[in-house]
Design an enzyme around this catalytic site. Structure first.
Site, short mmCIF file in Angstrom:
data_model
loop_
_atom_site.label_atom_id
_atom_site.label_comp_id
_atom_site.label_asym_id
_atom_site.label_seq_id
_atom_site.Cartn_x
_atom_site.Cartn_y
_atom_site.Cartn_z
N ASP A 134 1.02 -3.46 -12.04
CA ASP A 134 0.24 -4.69 -12.26
C ASP A 134 0.44 -5.22 -13.68
O ASP A 134 -0.49 -5.32 -14.46
CB ASP A 134 -1.24 -4.45 -11.97
N GLU A 186 5.36 -4.84 -9.07
CA GLU A 186 4.54 -5.86 -9.72
C GLU A 186 4.72 -5.82 -11.24
O GLU A 186 3.76 -5.75 -12.00
CB GLU A 186 3.07 -5.74 -9.32
N ASP A 214 -0.15 2.51 -0.71
CA ASP A 214 1.12 2.87 -1.34
C ASP A 214 1.69 4.09 -0.62
O ASP A 214 0.96 5.06 -0.36
CB ASP A 214 0.89 3.20 -2.82
N ASP A 251 4.41 -0.40 -2.80
CA ASP A 251 3.13 -0.98 -2.41
C ASP A 251 3.39 -1.77 -1.13
O ASP A 251 3.95 -2.86 -1.17
CB ASP A 251 2.62 -1.88 -3.54
N TYR A 277 7.88 -4.12 -2.89
CA TYR A 277 6.56 -4.67 -3.14
C TYR A 277 6.31 -5.69 -2.03
O TYR A 277 6.72 -6.84 -2.11
CB TYR A 277 6.49 -5.31 -4.52
N ASP A 306 -7.38 -0.14 -9.74
CA ASP A 306 -6.16 -0.71 -9.19
C ASP A 306 -5.33 0.43 -8.60
O ASP A 306 -5.89 1.39 -8.05
CB ASP A 306 -5.38 -1.52 -10.24
N HIS A 307 -4.01 0.38 -8.69
CA HIS A 307 -3.16 1.39 -8.05
C HIS A 307 -3.04 2.65 -8.90
O HIS A 307 -3.03 2.59 -10.13
CB HIS A 307 -1.75 0.84 -7.84
N ASN A 366 1.02 -2.87 0.87
CA ASN A 366 -0.08 -3.80 1.11
C ASN A 366 -0.64 -3.71 2.52
O ASN A 366 -0.95 -4.73 3.14
CB ASN A 366 0.35 -5.23 0.78
#
Length: 275
Positions: free
Chosen positions: A9, A44, A240, A167, A128, A265-266, A169
């Site tokens: 991110d 990202e 993920d 990721d 991603y 976040d991740h 999603n």
């Protein structure tokens, strides 16, 4: 072989900012360094079209010395400073890098979402996956992406084993998020996205975390930043993944999350496999 994947991110923010969040990100980079992974996949990155600056590369080398770097960024007509992926691999390895286009809709092929490293006996793919967005405005395009990405991995798999990470999603099953009942119409947990992931696995790929851990509960890779207590309460999602070709799944030794401390976040994920 030791492999790590992390949606950072914003690589720039993680490396150059002095904010509280950036300091947490820098601690995660130090944690990753301790694993001495052979390859690190990052999603990202949010870098400019021309990629990392010399300053970025110098700072990255301070945290992660001994790696060569490959990257792909979002380029026009896609948005600037958006998406983007990166691979770091140990000096001494000599893969062939490609940044494939899969004929995805809208500007998805221009958003820097895919990097593939080809080795002698396997492909390593960093993805991603596009988010369906607020109001699911990109869900239809996302469904097309899922089919095209599955086609791409399947084609690679015909010639060499595949390790795919990133990721994705999507929380595949109800066990993969803390609050499934209230999220059936949320991006990342729609029936359409979950079906797309099911169909991807059916093409000959294994979700390594579930292969190793079975139906273990309450283990996630992402906690939303909008709710300050999401990580404290473990109100997370597992979005993920490390996937491998079915024929090499027995060679997987570890597939797990890396502790990222209080950073929301991740969190990074880790794969250990004998190849």
């Amino acid at each position: 072989m030791k492999l790590i994947s992390w949606n950072i991110d914003s690589l720039n923010a993680a490396l150059t900012s002095t904010s509280a969040r950036a300091l947490l990100s820098q601690n995660v980079l130090r944690t990753i360094a301790n694993y001495k992974a052979d390859i690190i996949a990052i999603q990202e990155t949010k870098l400019p079209a021309e990629g990392p600056s010399e300053k970025h590369l110098e700072l990255l080398k301070e945290y992660l010395p001994g790696y060569k770097v490959e990257w792909v960024s979002s380029v026009p007509p896609a948005k600037k400073g958006y998406a983007g992926t990166m691979m770091l691999y140990k000096e001494g390895l000599s893969p062939v890098k490609t940044a494939p286009k899969i004929s995805a809709p809208d500007t998805m092929d221009d958003e820097g979402r895919l990097i593939t490293l080809e080795f002698d006996n396997f492909y390593f793919v960093n993805v991603y996956t596009p988010n369906s967005g607020d109001g699911l405005k990109r869900l239809s395009d996302r469904q097309k992406w899922d089919v095209l990405y599955a086609d791409y991995l399947s084609k690679l798999d015909q010639s060499k084993a595949v390790i795919a990470c990133g990721d994705f999603n999507v929380a595949h099953k109800e066990i993969d998020l803390a609050n499934p009942a209230s999220n059936h119409f949320s991006a990342g947990f729609t029936d359409e996205e979950r079906e797309g992931f099911t169909k991807l696995l059916a093409r000959g790929f294994t979700d390594t975390f579930r292969f190793i851990h079975g139906d273990v509960k309450d283990v996630y890779s992402w906690w939303g930043q909008r709710i300050k207590t999401s990580k404290i309460n473990n109100s997370g999602w597992r979005i993920d993944y490390f996937l491998v070709s079915d024929r090499i799944k027995e060679q997987v030794k570890k597939s797990e999350m890396i502790d990222s401390g209080p950073r929301q976040d991740h969190t990074p994920i880790y794969l250990e496999i004998e190849l």
